[in-house]
Design a protein around this motif. Sequence first.
Motif, PDB file in Angstrom:
ATOM      1  N   THR A 111     109.725  71.518  88.662  1.00 13.80           N
ATOM      2  CA  THR A 111     110.911  71.518  89.514  1.00 13.80           C
ATOM      3  C   THR A 111     110.516  70.893  90.838  1.00 13.80           C
ATOM      4  OG1 THR A 111     110.446  73.715  90.411  1.00 13.80           O
ATOM      5  CG2 THR A 111     111.883  73.612  88.478  1.00 13.80           C
ATOM      6  N   HIS A 132     105.099  71.607  93.391  1.00  9.23           N
ATOM      7  CA  HIS A 132     105.098  72.308  92.108  1.00  9.23           C
ATOM      8  C   HIS A 132     103.881  71.884  91.295  1.00  9.23           C
ATOM      9  CE1 HIS A 132     106.362  73.508  88.050  1.00  9.23           C
ATOM     10  NE2 HIS A 132     107.125  74.401  88.678  1.00  9.23           N
ATOM     11  N   LEU A 184     117.941  70.672  93.206  1.00  4.01           N
ATOM     12  CA  LEU A 184     116.748  71.191  92.541  1.00  4.01           C
ATOM     13  C   LEU A 184     116.643  70.531  91.166  1.00  4.01           C
ATOM     14  CD1 LEU A 184     114.329  73.164  92.577  1.00  4.01           C
ATOM     15  CD2 LEU A 184     115.838  74.819  91.445  1.00  4.01           C
ATOM     16  N   ALA A 204     115.055  69.873  87.677  1.00  3.74           N
ATOM     17  CA  ALA A 204     114.243  70.563  86.670  1.00  3.74           C
ATOM     18  C   ALA A 204     114.434  69.809  85.351  1.00  3.74           C
ATOM     19  CB  ALA A 204     114.669  72.015  86.546  1.00  3.74           C
ATOM     20  N   ARG A 212     107.947  73.235  78.726  1.00  2.00           N
ATOM     21  CA  ARG A 212     108.167  74.407  79.581  1.00  2.00           C
ATOM     22  C   ARG A 212     107.152  75.469  79.257  1.00  2.00           C
ATOM     23  NH1 ARG A 212     111.060  73.343  83.577  1.00  2.00           N
ATOM     24  NH2 ARG A 212     112.803  72.016  83.248  1.00  2.00           N
TER      25      ARG A 212
END
Length: 190
Positions: A87, A110, A160, A162, A190
Amino acid sequence: MKTELELSECDSLAFDWQGERRLFIGVAPSAQQQQTLNALLQQLQAPLQPVKPTNLHLTLLFLGQSSAAQTELLWQQLKTQQLPAFTVLLNQLELWPGPGVYCLTGVLQHRGLMQLDIQLRQAALQAGFLPPQHALRPHITLARKAKVLPAAAPQPPEVLLAPEKLTLYHSLSTPNGVRYLPLASLPLQR
């Protein structure tokens, strides 16, 4: 010519073009984020020249002029790796007068994005690409040919990102301006 394929069709693309193409690896905003960014583009005032909404993306690695063989080698390497998801919060507007871009920026913090940056750079070097000239600075370009800030800057939104996949793009110059065409994509883990 294989330039206007949908991403679902691109994953089996043969890297078979003649000569070189100007390429980069990046991620696209979600549909909702695209709407937010489109609204921001509409607020930009002269002398800024907004980019086309369909060209909005975050570049992860600029490859430059690339042969099909070199690009296929890079892509095959990336296919064998676990590419980390990440992210990144983009929430500041900045003018970069050197390259002449006005962009929505964020901070490279991140862990997944830092790891992905390392993996992309290493795979590109192994495929024979030159090392990048700059460190990764997460941003989405909003306007080009930007040398001075507009008198009234809009309020920056918070976006944001992602993403679920990274995409190989062809930067194609046309009589109507540059277009970024997706050639292939790989999932982020993920």
